[in-house]
Design an enzyme around this catalytic site. Structure first.
Site: not given
Ligand code: FAD
Length: 391
Positions: A385, A201, A72, A297, A293
């Protein structure tokens, strides 16, 4: 068990870190509390910044994203019955975003990691860290009912907001910054072709709307709601009525309806924990910070964190130097606070905060008109963005 870097959590942060380390010849073991099927099916983010796309390509895991993701080059801001295009590429020297769902990113990263004989232990339980303030930290966990110890040089806490890593940093050194918003997002997935080629948006007195896509057949749509509302209160007809009420366009444009096959409500919050390092424990991604969201980011920040961390760990193994590791928190937090500000700013500009505050609403309208009417203001939105450069 022994490895160089023990990674807790196989979300985007943990998986990308494992790949970045592997590329430098550094071994790691990933511990994940959920099953592979579960993490590959969790619907979350969908917007990848240019830098995240570049990273996927550099790591050799971008083939399906290039094929199936949608590039996009602009977004639209809708208010007052009109849509206004922000030319992301034109304003940022050709950068773009790619719409490619987070669970597809996860599938690609898991597959490539397992094909490279990397170790991911799924469905581990009772994870806890020990001796993080020494040079010989470790992780305790249970797998299939049996207790294990993973000795490592470093621990990466990539276990999301509810993980065990952040609380392992003693509260006397940890500072937390929080903002909770008085609204949530009601999200749906619907079987219908995209209503618009680009994300919209929309600001409306009934509340914010985001029109997004997932694929040529599936739309991802959100509207601002009460965070304590229940999806049970929202039969499909009421959802479509709400979208139409919030998107009255002078040119007759309408959101395309289709069968709704997923509904959910997410709360909105900004959160940062400082510092992101304690001894040999390093936090990355949602374990250290959350953004609403609106700025898309979260996933992108997770990718940026682990890029900085992997580089610092690489420098340690190449030269024995710890300067980059010692500066990890400071370097990562600079970008995080920029993204926190942008996400808060987008959220503040586009949502209804106070039902009875016309002054605030006039300020929002003025800000929106400035963003779509001024090249300087539009460029500021666009460069944030698509994602600011990593360094
Ligand atoms: C509805 C929604 C829409 C979003 N839209 C966007 C978007 O458009 N763009 C964007 O950039 N971000 C977006 N986000 C945010 C994005 O999804 C998160 O910021 C991202 O998943 C972060 O990644 P992470 O690896 O840090 O954490 P997570 O994805 O939360 O991964 C953490 C992992 O650790 C595991 N875990 C937890 N505790 C333990 C433990 N004790 N032992 C072992 N494993 C464990 C979990 O099961 C999980 O798999 C959105 C979030 C939501 C909820």
């Amino acid at each position: 068990m022994r490895t160089q870097v023990g990674i807790i959590g196989a979300g985007p942060a943990g998986l990308l870190l494992a790949h970045l380390l592997h590329r430098q010849g550094i071994e790691s073991v990933l511990l994940e509390s959920r099953s592979r099927k579960d993490i590959e099916a969790t619907i979350r983010a969908g917007v990848l910044e240019q830098g995240t796309v570049d990273l996927m390509n550099e790591l050799g895991v971008g083939e399906r994203m290039r094929r199936e993701g949608a590039v996009h080059r602009g977004i639209e801001l809708a208010f007052g019955g009109r849509r206004h295009r922000i030319d992301l590429s034109g304003l940022t020297g050709g950068k773009a975003i790619t719409v490619y769902a987070q669970h597809e990113v996860i599938k690609d990263l898991v597959k490539a990691r397992l094909e490279a004989a990397g170790e991911i232990l799924f469905e581990v339980e009772g994870v806890s860290v020990r001796d993080v303030d020494t040079k010989a930290p470790g992780i305790h966990f249970r797998k299939d009912g049996t207790g294990h110890e993973l000795d490592c040089d470093f621990i990466a806490g990539c276990d999301g907001f509810h993980g065990v890593s952040r609380p392992a940093i003693p509260s006397r050194v940890r500072r937390e910054f929080v903002r909770t918003y008085p609204f949530g997002w009601f999200g749906i997935l619907a079987e219908a072709p995209p209503s618009s080629e680009e994300l919209i948006y929309a600001y409306h007195e009934r509340g914010f709307v985001l029109i997004s896509t997932r694929s040529p057949q599936i739309q991802r749509l959100y509207f601002q709601c009460d965070p304590n509302d229940s999806v049970d209160n929202w039969p499909d007809e009421r959802i479509w009525r709400e979208f139409h009420a919030r998107l009255p366009m002078a040119d007759g444009w309408r959101v395309t309806e289709g069968r709704i096959f997923q509904k959910g409500i997410v709360a909105m919050r900004s959160f940062v924990a400082e510092p992101m390092q304690y001894g040999r424990l390093f936090l990355a991604g949602d374990s250290a910070h959350i953004v609403p969201p609106t700025g898309a980011k979260g996933l992108n920040l997770a990718a940026a964190d682990v890029r900085v961390l992997a580089r610092a760990i690489g420098e340690f193994y190449r030269s024995g130097r710890t300067e980059a590791l010692d500066r990890y928190s400071e370097v990562a937090l600079r970008r995080i606070w920029r993204a926190e500000h942008f996400s808060w700013w987008m959220t503040s500009m586009l949502h209804r905060f106070h039902d009875d505050d016309p002054f605030h609403q006039r300020l929002q309208r003025s800000q929106l008109e400035y963003v779509v009417g001024s090249a300087a203001a539009a460029t500021s939105l666009a460069e944030n963005y698509v994602g600011l450069p990593l360094d």
